[in-house]
Design an enzyme around this catalytic site. Structure first.
Site, PDB file in Angstrom:
ATOM      1  N   ASP A 428     -13.143  10.211   5.807  1.00 36.64           N
ATOM      2  CA  ASP A 428     -12.663   8.837   5.781  1.00 36.64           C
ATOM      3  C   ASP A 428     -13.729   7.989   5.092  1.00 36.64           C
ATOM      4  O   ASP A 428     -14.830   7.804   5.622  1.00 36.64           O
ATOM      5  CB  ASP A 428     -12.413   8.349   7.211  1.00 36.64           C
ATOM      6  CG  ASP A 428     -11.774   6.968   7.273  1.00 36.64           C
ATOM      7  OD1 ASP A 428     -11.878   6.214   6.289  1.00 36.64           O
ATOM      8  OD2 ASP A 428     -11.186   6.648   8.324  1.00 36.64           O
ATOM      9  N   HIS A 429     -13.392   7.457   3.912  1.00 35.14           N
ATOM     10  CA  HIS A 429     -14.389   6.728   3.128  1.00 35.14           C
ATOM     11  C   HIS A 429     -14.786   5.411   3.780  1.00 35.14           C
ATOM     12  O   HIS A 429     -15.753   4.765   3.361  1.00 35.14           O
ATOM     13  CB  HIS A 429     -13.853   6.470   1.723  1.00 35.14           C
ATOM     14  CG  HIS A 429     -14.871   6.731   0.647  1.00 35.14           C
ATOM     15  ND1 HIS A 429     -16.164   6.259   0.717  1.00 35.14           N
ATOM     16  CD2 HIS A 429     -14.787   7.405  -0.526  1.00 35.14           C
ATOM     17  CE1 HIS A 429     -16.836   6.628  -0.364  1.00 35.14           C
ATOM     18  NE2 HIS A 429     -16.015   7.331  -1.139  1.00 35.14           N
ATOM     19  N   ARG A 430     -14.073   4.989   4.829  1.00 35.65           N
ATOM     20  CA  ARG A 430     -14.447   3.763   5.526  1.00 35.65           C
ATOM     21  C   ARG A 430     -15.668   3.964   6.400  1.00 35.65           C
ATOM     22  O   ARG A 430     -16.407   3.002   6.683  1.00 35.65           O
ATOM     23  CB  ARG A 430     -13.278   3.270   6.390  1.00 35.65           C
ATOM     24  CG  ARG A 430     -12.039   2.879   5.605  1.00 35.65           C
ATOM     25  CD  ARG A 430     -10.875   2.582   6.543  1.00 35.65           C
ATOM     26  NE  ARG A 430     -10.503   3.747   7.342  1.00 35.65           N
ATOM     27  CZ  ARG A 430      -9.543   3.753   8.249  1.00 35.65           C
ATOM     28  NH1 ARG A 430      -8.851   2.639   8.494  1.00 35.65           N
ATOM     29  NH2 ARG A 430      -9.254   4.856   8.932  1.00 35.65           N
TER      30      ARG A 430
END
Length: 458
Positions: A428-430
């Site tokens: 998850d790039h967040r």
């Protein structure tokens, strides 16, 4: 005097709202004991056996095998206090008292005011309130093996073109959809024009071309004449439906990215062989990879987290509850190894084996399938080299492991044949940037290539 109590599909936890009947374990007329399993159902989480809280004689069953019922729908009715009931039956025990309003000695289903229709037996909740059944003694002799439909009152006008359709049961609506029947064109035979299942079954089914929800129908292929090809419609329910919902949500909510690396697993395979040659329980490769992952997550805790959208916060989790993908006849499930970061390779091997066997037999509980914080997916068992895994929502990352096969590899400056594996990390790039994800994956690859690196963190 026996009392007839109604047992409804209970709340199976974890937000489950329906279950599919897989197999009935009792028949009408059977004697059941308290807490005896009476039906096997499949939920979105697992296959479970449902025990009945009453002891007595089964007087009716509701729902056929393969039918999906909502939580709170009637499952069966039990005559409690019959002479044939086993010793220690529910008669006179807590939770089995006759329902309110039955003080005249008559027996009727408990909790009639729930609004549920006793589908399949031509009896609505309203009709049940008006009709009191006084079973003969002994009760077993008076229980028919099949239940006759209730007598139909005088016909009433069909439902108006506008306004609500007089149907309570979602199962009746489902049956009508499957048969392509417009409920507004039916005359209900139940109280106040209520449409019962028997009304739908008596109505002529629509032509196959109109029955959009039929299990299978002819579909023209490439402009060919109708009937040239037949498409099979497979319902997305149970485990398969839950997987579809979770993967769809993952793609919709998580901005994921994938990075991968090839690693020389020759030394790891040799280390495992040495461990197993020393005696004692065998250590699985999956357990060693799990141990490497938990060490990597200790160094990169960003990947052992989840995103709280409402609070706009990243929630980092202190424990590693490691999920692992397991393929079963009913679809993909992800059992969870609790506190994987505290377990040895030997303990992890035993837990993987236990949960895998439970997955194959369909005996995993909802608790076994929830609460994961990171997932390990060994798709190499299917003979493939690589993949771009989909993050198991609401987790933040998944490590995929391909097959380990001999390949040409430069080792110590020379070309050699080595055991090579591809590792893929979807994250998850967040919760982190590529540097963190790459650092975790590189650490895992280094431990695979040089298992002694792992000793530094033990």
């Amino acid at each position: 005097m026996a009392q007839v109590l109604e047992f409804k599909l209970p709340d199976l936890g974890e937000g489950l709202t329906e279950a599919e009947i897989v197999r009935w374990l009792v028949s009408v007329g059977d004697v059941v004991a308290i807490d005896q399993p009476v039906v096997e159902v499949e939920t979105a989480k697992a296959m479970v056996e449902v025990p009945c809280p009453y002891g007595g004689v089964v007087t009716a069953r509701f729902g056929e095998e393969g039918e999906e019922l909502p939580v709170g729908a009637p499952l069966l009715t039990v005559a409690v206090g019959a002479a044939e009931a086993p010793a220690g039956s529910a008669a006179g025990r807590p939770g089995t008292a006759p329902s309110a309003g039955a003080s005249d000695g008559s027996a009727r289903p408990a909790d009639e005011g729930s609004g549920n229709v006793l589908v399949g037996y031509g009896t609505s909740a309203a009709a049940a309130r008006r009709r009191r059944v006084r079973p003969a003694a002994p009760i077993a002799a008076s229980v028919p093996r099949t239940t006759a439909p209730a007598p139909s009152p005088a016909p009433v006008p069909a439902a108006p073109a506008e306004g609500p359709v007089p149907v309570i049961s979602p199962l009746v609506r489902k049956l009508a959809r499957e048969r392509g029947i417009d409920l507004r064109q039916l005359r209900g035979s139940g109280p106040d024009g209520l449409i019962l299942r028997a009304d739908v079954e008596r109505a002529p089914a629509a032509a196959p071309a109109l029955a959009d929800t039929a299990p299978a129908r002819s579909v023209p292929a490439g402009g060919a004449a109708a009937g040239a090809a037949v498409a099979e419609r497979v319902p997305l329910r149970g485990v398969r439906g839950a997987v579809a919902d979770k993967l769809t949500r993952s793609r919709q909510e998580i901005p994921d990215a994938t990075c991968w690396v090839d690693a020389d697993a020759t030394e790891l395979m040799a280390a495992r062989a040495a461990m197993n040659a020393a005696g004692g329980p065998k250590i699985s490769l999956l357990a060693l990879l799990a141990r490497i992952c938990t060490a990597g997550l200790a160094r990169h805790p960003e990947l052992n987290s989840r995103v709280d959208l409402a609070a706009r916060e990243i929630v980092r989790l202190p424990e590693v509850h490691l999920g692992f993908a397991a393929q079963t006849d009913r679809g993909l499930v992800v059992p969870v190894v609790r506190d994987a970061h505290t377990r040895s390779a030997e303990d992890l091997t035993a837990e993987f084996a236990r949960l895998t066997e439970m997955a194959r037999t369909g005996s995993l509980s909802p608790a076994d399938l929830t609460g994961g914080t990171f997932t390990l997916n060994n798709y190499g068992v299917f003979g493939v080299d690589g993949s771009t895994p989909i993050v198991n929502h609401p987790e933040a990352a998944m490590l995929g492991v391909g097959r380990i096969i001999p390949k040409p590899w430069v080792h110590d400056g020379e070309l050699a044949v080595r055991q090579v594996v591809q590792l893929s990390l979807t994250f998850d790039h967040r919760v982190c940037d590529g540097g963190t994800a790459g650092g975790f994956l590189r650490y895992v690859a280094d431990c695979v290539e040089h298992p002694s690196v792992l000793l530094r963190t033990l």
